[in-house]
Design an enzyme around this catalytic site. Sequence first.
Site, PDB file in Angstrom:
ATOM      1  N   ASP A  35      -0.418  -7.663   1.258  1.00 28.78           N
ATOM      2  CA  ASP A  35       0.085  -6.293   1.336  1.00 28.78           C
ATOM      3  C   ASP A  35       1.569  -6.261   1.682  1.00 28.78           C
ATOM      4  OD1 ASP A  35      -0.726  -3.291   3.299  1.00 28.78           O
ATOM      5  OD2 ASP A  35       0.203  -3.547   1.325  1.00 28.78           O
ATOM      6  N   SER A  65       2.962   1.906   8.552  1.00 28.14           N
ATOM      7  CA  SER A  65       2.778   0.790   7.596  1.00 28.14           C
ATOM      8  C   SER A  65       4.128   0.327   7.073  1.00 28.14           C
ATOM      9  CB  SER A  65       1.913   1.236   6.416  1.00 28.14           C
ATOM     10  OG  SER A  65       0.605   1.526   6.869  1.00 28.14           O
ATOM     11  N   HIS A 125       0.831  -1.225   0.000  1.00 24.91           N
ATOM     12  CA  HIS A 125       0.000   0.000   0.000  1.00 24.91           C
ATOM     13  C   HIS A 125       0.854   1.259   0.000  1.00 24.91           C
ATOM     14  CE1 HIS A 125      -4.210  -1.269   0.227  1.00 24.91           C
ATOM     15  NE2 HIS A 125      -3.763  -2.333   0.864  1.00 24.91           N
TER      16      HIS A 125
END
Length: 232
Positions: free
Chosen positions: A89, A183, A41
């Site tokens: 991801d 992230s 992402h």
Amino acid sequence: ILRGSEARPHLKPYMASLQLDGQHVCGGFLIAPQWVLSAAHCIEETDGKLFQVLLGAHSLTEPEPHKRLYQVRAQFPHPGSNIHNNKDDLLLLQLEEKAELNSDVRVLPFQREDRDVAADTVCEVAGWGTTDHSGSRPDRLQQVERPVISRDVCNHRTRHDGTITHEMMCTDSRRKDTCKGDSGGPLVCGGVAEGVVTAGSRVCGNYKKPAIYTRIAPYAAWIDGVMASADG
Ligand SMILES: NCc1cccc(Nc2n[nH]c3ncnc(Nc4cccc(O)c4)c23)c1
């Protein structure tokens, strides 16, 4: 990282800051001298630009002995990753050259055995992500300890409502949690990377939306395959 604390400088020498134009965007970590693992992402808003990878850092701005910005030769998002969900991801970044390993730059082993981390295991997660709901960004690496919660609890309809797959894991998000910019960082349990931070619902610090991580063990073969094929 919400309600964490400043990490002990350079005691997480595997941590990477993925940057665009000198700006921290996502976390990541060194899995081999020329390879960083992060979250797919993270490349969503880069419109084709390659990251630069900062290694050996505690402060994002101060000069530090082993701090060095590496160019990226190639980025490999997992083929199953997409913008509509959190599946697969993961992002592998091949550095332009092998990182110089030293006391502040070190590889972190990742879990290769595909077995769930037991609920209530206390793991730790670190990052330069936002530290409050107004989006304050820290200069120095933050860390927080979080207990793993079971997939069944995480999949309860009042939590993530059945969206947590076998390839994901969760930690409690009451008050202390990951947030924007964390992230791609590793969830470290017993000194081994078990998961990679994924934004999921993007909510931070709300116990009804536990933090979600992509488990690494299910992807060991993909990771080895990409590294082997690109290294030649
Ligand atoms: N805790 C899960 C988690 C892990 C990693 C990233 C994230 N959040 C986010 N990832 N990307 C984002 N873009 C915009 N806003 C975001 N969260 C946000 C921002 C301000 C206040 C607030 O309460 C939450 C996020 C959330």
